[in-house]
Each structure stands twice: as C-alpha cells, then as structure tokens.
Design an enzyme around this catalytic site. Structure first.
Site, PDB file in Angstrom:
ATOM      1  CG  ASP A  82      42.823  50.274  38.359  1.00  0.00           C
ATOM      2  OD1 ASP A  82      42.653  51.252  39.110  1.00  0.00           O
ATOM      3  OD2 ASP A  82      42.684  49.091  38.738  1.00  0.00           O
ATOM      4  CG  ASP A  93      42.145  51.935  43.258  1.00  0.00           C
ATOM      5  OD1 ASP A  93      42.327  52.142  42.047  1.00  0.00           O
ATOM      6  OD2 ASP A  93      42.313  50.823  43.796  1.00  0.00           O
ATOM      7  CG  HIS A 153      41.512  46.964  47.270  1.00  0.00           C
ATOM      8  ND1 HIS A 153      41.978  48.237  47.468  1.00  0.00           N
ATOM      9  CD2 HIS A 153      41.270  46.878  45.930  1.00  0.00           C
ATOM     10  CE1 HIS A 153      42.041  48.875  46.312  1.00  0.00           C
ATOM     11  NE2 HIS A 153      41.609  48.081  45.346  1.00  0.00           N
ATOM     12  CG  HIS A 161      45.379  45.487  47.253  1.00  0.00           C
ATOM     13  ND1 HIS A 161      46.189  45.123  46.203  1.00  0.00           N
ATOM     14  CD2 HIS A 161      44.232  45.938  46.680  1.00  0.00           C
ATOM     15  CE1 HIS A 161      45.563  45.365  45.059  1.00  0.00           C
ATOM     16  NE2 HIS A 161      44.380  45.858  45.326  1.00  0.00           N
ATOM     17  CD  GLU A 186      39.731  46.759  42.038  1.00  0.00           C
ATOM     18  OE1 GLU A 186      40.026  47.088  40.885  1.00  0.00           O
ATOM     19  OE2 GLU A 186      40.569  46.713  42.956  1.00  0.00           O
ATOM     20  CD  GLU A 278      39.325  50.378  41.837  1.00  0.00           C
ATOM     21  OE1 GLU A 278      40.012  50.546  40.816  1.00  0.00           O
ATOM     22  OE2 GLU A 278      39.768  49.948  42.907  1.00  0.00           O
TER      23      GLU A 278
HETATM   24 CO    CO Z   1      41.551  48.931  43.271  1.00  0.00          CO
END
Ligand code: CO
Length: 294
Positions: A82, A93, A153, A161, A186, A278
């Site tokens: 990640d 992200d 998020h 977030h 994700e 993600e």
């Molecule tokens: Co994330």
C-alpha cells in the site's frame, strides 16, 4: 485548478512507485530493504510519503510497517503493498497484492475485479450503498468475503481519511458521490470470516492535536513530526535524527497528552488470507482514475 494538478501529479507518482515496488517483492528479498527502497523512490520522483510504506502479509490486511531491525524476508506469502504519496498535501493512494506462492490467484483477482467493477459504475450521484454492493457481490462471486470493517475513504489536503467512507458491502447508505470529490476505493477480499481486528504493536502513528511540551528533546521530536502535517509516520523515520530510546519516551509523552493516534496491524479475525486492490479517483463529469498509469 492547482489542487487538481497536484492530485494528478500525486496519483501518477503513487502509481509509478507501486509499479516499482511490485518488482522488488520477490523470494529472499528483505522486507525492510524493500520498504526503504520504495520510500526513497517516492522522494526521487518528487513527492513525499502520505504514510509509511505498508507491506502487510497473509492474514494482516493493513497497517504493517517494517520495524527498525526487521529481519523478515519474502518467501511464499500473500503480500499487499500500500503506497500513498503527497504533493503539497494532495494525496494519491493505491495498493496491489502480490501472490508469491502462486496459490492465491483467485483471491487476488477477487479484490482487483471488485475494484474495477466499482470504478465502472462510479459517476457523480452514485450512492455509497451501490458501490459497496458491487464490491461485496463481486468478491462473493469468487466464493470469498469482503472485509466489512475496512473501507475506502475520501482524500483531502493532508488528510488521508476524510469523508465519505466507501464501504466494501451494501450498507444501504444512500449518500451520493459529488463532483470534485477525491476518493480512494479499496476492496479487501478474504477466505476468512470477513472481519479484522487490531492485533500487535503499532509502528504507524500520527499526532492529532497541538499541546505544549516542556522537555527540550521531546519538543524537538514533536517539531520534526509536525513537519508531516498530521499525516502518519513511523519511528524509523525519526531515527535519522534521534535515538530510539528518546523517540519511545517522546511517543509515551504524546500518548499521555492524548495527542498520539496509533495504527496497530489489522489482522483478519479468523486468520484468513487477505488481498487488497486500491485506486484513487477524481469524481467529475468523466471520472478520472488518478493512480492509473498514463
Ligand atoms: Co487507502
């Protein structure tokens, strides 16, 4: 418009770093070494980490970050990488799961397909319930379960977030996506019960508030952490300038002051294997996948 450009830049760097990171996850490579190389690549490409690079394995769904003297090597684990980066606070992200054993192809495919199916239906006005339903049903179609207490998020300036919470199952939440939102989708798929809990020692932290600190070295450590602007960090980053014992004392102090947020590893409750996929998206007339390679 400047913010959109920064989101686009962050997304492209996050994508390139993820691609690079994938190539390093191989049998006999050291987790710590791989983590450091990936973090160095973020800086090399002109961004900063939005959080410490996380490499979570097998039944750990998220929030595993190599410790200072980590001796872990890769062999046949299921490895989720990640990577989050930011450009002046604007975050990209993304995540990818590498199946080193070659035995979990379907599990990896389940979360990836769920992500792709969710992206297909996303537009301005799509409800969170619809996204969750698509993700959940896709994963169940493979005979696995979505991890229900993990979610996508919103992304905001120096905020990893922010609302909305993007569920991985049908929550009946009729909140709708709005133009201009930047979100991370994700999905997590597991062959376990589909729930995670916090387990083990945290190695990812953030500072949540400003409080005065009297002791000089603790104040110096806090000043250093404040350079991350509230984004998560790990002890390893601070050891370039401070001793581990001082860092530990400082973190204890922040905990007592109630300004330390800890992110312990998130482990599947029945120790099922977990895969993750993600992407970050910009919600617009034409939805843009910010972390897709151009
Ligand atoms: Co994330």
């Amino acid at each position: 418009m400047e913010d959109i450009q920064n989101y686009e830049k962050a997304g492209q760097i996050a994508c390139k770093v993820l691609e690079y990171g994938k190539t390093l996850i191989k049998k006999d490579a050291f987790l710590l070494e791989v983590t450091k190389k990936i973090e160095a690549k973020i800086f090399e490409l002109g961004a900063k980490p939005a959080f410490p690079v996380q490499i979570s394995m097998n039944d750990i769904a998220a929030h595993y970050c190599a410790i200072l003297d980590d001796k872990t090597t890769f062999n046949d684990q299921l490895v989720s990488l990640d990577v989050g980066v930011h450009v002046d606070g604007y975050i990209g992200d993304n995540a990818y799961t590498v199946d080193l054993s070659g035995k979990n192809k379907e599990l990896v495919e389940a979360s990836r397909k769920a992500l792709n199916n969710a992206i297909k239906i996303i537009q301005i006005g799509t409800s969170l319930a619809e996204i969750g339903k698509t993700i959940g049903e896709t994963i169940e179609g493979y005979g696995f379960k979505p991890v229900k207490n993990l979610s996508g998020h919103g992304l905001d300036e120096y905020d990893i977030h922010s609302p909305p919470t993007i569920p991985n199952y049908d929550t009946k939440d009729e909140t709708k996506l709005e133009k201009g939102q930047v979100i991370a989708i994700e999905p997590f798929a597991t062959n376990g019960v589909g729930l995670i809990h916090e387990k083990g020692l945290p190695n990812v932290f953030s500072i949540t508030d400003i409080k005065p600190v009297r002791i000089k070295f603790i104040r110096q450590i806090l000043n250093k952490i404040n350079e991350y602007n509230g984004l998560p960090f790990t002890k390893r980053w601070l050891t370039k300038e401070f001793s581990l014992s001082k860092i530990s004392l400082a973190l204890n102090q922040f905990k007592q002051l109630g300004i330390l947020k800890e992110y312990p590893p998130l482990v599947e409750k029945s120790n099922g294997l977990v895969s993750q996929a993600e992407h970050s998206l910009l919600i617009d007339e034409k939805v843009k996948i910010l972390t897709k390679s151009e």
